[in-house]
Design a protein around this motif. Structure first.
Motif, PDB file in Angstrom:
ATOM      1  N   UNK A   1      40.792 -46.862 -19.199  1.00 47.79           N
ATOM      2  CA  UNK A   1      40.243 -46.388 -20.468  1.00 47.79           C
ATOM      3  C   UNK A   1      39.469 -45.090 -20.276  1.00 47.79           C
ATOM      4  N   UNK A   2      38.723 -45.009 -19.193  1.00 43.90           N
ATOM      5  CA  UNK A   2      37.966 -43.791 -18.921  1.00 43.90           C
ATOM      6  C   UNK A   2      38.892 -42.632 -18.576  1.00 43.90           C
ATOM      7  N   UNK A   3      39.919 -42.904 -17.766  1.00 43.36           N
ATOM      8  CA  UNK A   3      40.854 -41.852 -17.378  1.00 43.36           C
ATOM      9  C   UNK A   3      41.664 -41.361 -18.569  1.00 43.36           C
ATOM     10  N   UNK A   4      41.980 -42.258 -19.502  1.00 42.47           N
ATOM     11  CA  UNK A   4      42.808 -41.900 -20.645  1.00 42.47           C
ATOM     12  C   UNK A   4      42.146 -40.867 -21.550  1.00 42.47           C
ATOM     13  N   UNK A   5      40.830 -40.688 -21.415  1.00 45.66           N
ATOM     14  CA  UNK A   5      40.138 -39.659 -22.187  1.00 45.66           C
ATOM     15  C   UNK A   5      40.338 -38.272 -21.597  1.00 45.66           C
ATOM     16  N   UNK A   6      40.883 -38.200 -20.375  1.00 45.44           N
ATOM     17  CA  UNK A   6      40.942 -36.921 -19.667  1.00 45.44           C
ATOM     18  C   UNK A   6      42.348 -36.525 -19.251  1.00 45.44           C
ATOM     19  N   UNK A   7      43.363 -37.262 -19.681  1.00 42.94           N
ATOM     20  CA  UNK A   7      44.721 -36.983 -19.243  1.00 42.94           C
ATOM     21  C   UNK A   7      45.709 -37.393 -20.326  1.00 42.94           C
ATOM     22  N   UNK A   8      46.899 -36.804 -20.337  1.00 46.68           N
ATOM     23  CA  UNK A   8      47.908 -37.235 -21.315  1.00 46.68           C
ATOM     24  C   UNK A   8      48.449 -38.611 -20.961  1.00 46.68           C
ATOM     25  N   UNK A   9      48.487 -39.486 -21.934  1.00 43.29           N
ATOM     26  CA  UNK A   9      48.946 -40.854 -21.729  1.00 43.29           C
ATOM     27  C   UNK A   9      49.957 -41.190 -22.820  1.00 43.29           C
ATOM     28  N   UNK A  10      51.141 -41.605 -22.430  1.00 41.02           N
ATOM     29  CA  UNK A  10      52.171 -41.942 -23.408  1.00 41.02           C
ATOM     30  C   UNK A  10      51.847 -43.226 -24.142  1.00 41.02           C
ATOM     31  N   UNK A  11      51.275 -44.182 -23.450  1.00 42.07           N
ATOM     32  CA  UNK A  11      50.936 -45.461 -24.051  1.00 42.07           C
ATOM     33  C   UNK A  11      50.233 -46.317 -23.028  1.00 42.07           C
ATOM     34  N   UNK A  12      49.590 -47.365 -23.502  1.00 40.02           N
ATOM     35  CA  UNK A  12      48.841 -48.265 -22.634  1.00 40.02           C
ATOM     36  C   UNK A  12      49.332 -49.689 -22.811  1.00 40.02           C
ATOM     37  N   UNK A  13      49.527 -50.383 -21.699  1.00 30.54           N
ATOM     38  CA  UNK A  13      49.747 -51.826 -21.710  1.00 30.54           C
ATOM     39  C   UNK A  13      48.554 -52.446 -20.992  1.00 30.54           C
ATOM     40  N   UNK A  14      47.740 -53.170 -21.725  1.00 30.00           N
ATOM     41  CA  UNK A  14      46.517 -53.758 -21.185  1.00 30.00           C
ATOM     42  C   UNK A  14      46.673 -55.275 -21.148  1.00 30.00           C
ATOM     43  N   UNK A  15      46.670 -55.840 -19.956  1.00 28.25           N
ATOM     44  CA  UNK A  15      46.864 -57.273 -19.774  1.00 28.25           C
ATOM     45  C   UNK A  15      45.502 -57.934 -19.566  1.00 28.25           C
ATOM     46  N   UNK A  16      45.086 -58.743 -20.546  1.00 27.56           N
ATOM     47  CA  UNK A  16      43.764 -59.374 -20.516  1.00 27.56           C
ATOM     48  C   UNK A  16      42.713 -58.352 -20.084  1.00 27.56           C
ATOM     49  N   UNK A  17      42.558 -57.267 -20.845  1.00 29.39           N
ATOM     50  CA  UNK A  17      41.649 -56.202 -20.433  1.00 29.39           C
ATOM     51  C   UNK A  17      40.192 -56.625 -20.492  1.00 29.39           C
ATOM     52  N   UNK A  18      39.464 -56.344 -19.431  1.00 33.44           N
ATOM     53  CA  UNK A  18      38.052 -56.715 -19.358  1.00 33.44           C
ATOM     54  C   UNK A  18      37.179 -55.593 -19.915  1.00 33.44           C
ATOM     55  N   UNK A  19      37.466 -55.178 -21.132  1.00 33.94           N
ATOM     56  CA  UNK A  19      36.692 -54.122 -21.786  1.00 33.94           C
ATOM     57  C   UNK A  19      35.534 -54.752 -22.561  1.00 33.94           C
ATOM     58  N   UNK A  20      34.622 -55.347 -21.843  1.00 33.89           N
ATOM     59  CA  UNK A  20      33.548 -56.122 -22.459  1.00 33.89           C
ATOM     60  C   UNK A  20      32.663 -55.285 -23.370  1.00 33.89           C
ATOM     61  N   UNK A  21      32.497 -54.004 -23.044  1.00 30.88           N
ATOM     62  CA  UNK A  21      31.568 -53.199 -23.823  1.00 30.88           C
ATOM     63  C   UNK A  21      32.018 -52.973 -25.255  1.00 30.88           C
ATOM     64  N   UNK A  22      33.315 -53.133 -25.557  1.00 28.31           N
ATOM     65  CA  UNK A  22      33.748 -52.927 -26.941  1.00 28.31           C
ATOM     66  C   UNK A  22      33.504 -54.165 -27.797  1.00 28.31           C
ATOM     67  N   UNK A  23      33.084 -55.256 -27.167  1.00 31.74           N
ATOM     68  CA  UNK A  23      32.864 -56.502 -27.911  1.00 31.74           C
ATOM     69  C   UNK A  23      31.457 -57.052 -27.689  1.00 31.74           C
TER      70      UNK A  23
END
Length: 223
Positions: free
Chosen positions: A67-89
């Protein structure tokens, strides 16, 4: 459109070992240095894969540097498997409960009481109570989890990924991951539940087809 599949591991198995179902010929596997910080991992992704659109498959805590890297590079798409992005919740009961228990456990480890740490963390992460008879065998596992990166406090925020086509896959077994997935879905991600393998829904039949369909839906982007 040609897609580079770059697989990012979680806190357990590393590199290709974390993705036994992936095609080793057409895939690229990231293996973060064991002592690297989340910020260092994000930098590794940007330096190593930032020259072309990339489809990331990120499992568990691996979703944080992605998620942090995606702010700084071109990304075609993301597949996130059980993502531990606790800060968004933050604020959601399952997420706050998990953070509270891990914080209490880590405080025991920081005070030098690894057994007390494991007695708190083991039921949360692996199920079943602390068993003194198994302590010698489980001590290396406890040592690993006492120092592994925590998946919160790294600057991940709501809507950071809202402009990137994102597929979120969960196993339907854990309220924390379902809560996180719901937050991502509210920001535009596609959320699919594949039950049967708990924290590793990528091991369930149908995952590969799901990813292929997601890739086919991605808009064409210049390379």
């Amino acid at each position: 459109m040609s897609i580079r599949r770059v697989y990012v591991h979680g806190a357990g198995r590393r590199g290709a070992d974390a993705w036994p179902g992936a095609d080793p010929v057409s895939s690229e596997f990231v293996s973060f240095p064991s002592a690297s910080t989340v910020q260092e991992q994000a930098e590794l992704l940007v330096r190593g894969f930032g020259t072309a659109p990339v489809l990331f498959h990120a499992h568990s805590i691996g979703a944080v540097p992605v998620a942090l890297a995606a702010q700084r590079m071109p990304v075609a798409g993301l597949v996130l498997v059980e993502p531990a992005l606790y800060d968004i919740a933050r604020g959601a009961e399952p997420v706050e409960r998990h953070i509270s228990i891990v914080t209490e456990a880590r405080s025991q480890a920081e005070n030098g009481d690894l057994r007390a740490f494991w007695a708190i963390l083991r039921p949360l992460m692996f199920g079943g109570p602390f068993d003194p008879a198994r302590w010698d065998a489980e001590r290396p596992v406890a040592e690993h989890w006492a120092v592994t990166n925590l998946p919160w406090g790294h600057g991940v925020r709501r809507r950071m990924l809202s402009d990137i086509p994102t597929l979120v896959v969960t196993g339907g077994w854990n309220a924390e991951y379902e809560t996180i997935a719901a937050e991502l879905a509210s920001d535009g991600a596609e959320h699919v539940v594949l039950p049967g393998a708990q924290h590793r829904p990528m091991d369930v039949p149908g995952f590969a087809e799901l990813v292929t369909a997601f890739e086919a839906s991605l808009p064409a982007r210049p390379t």
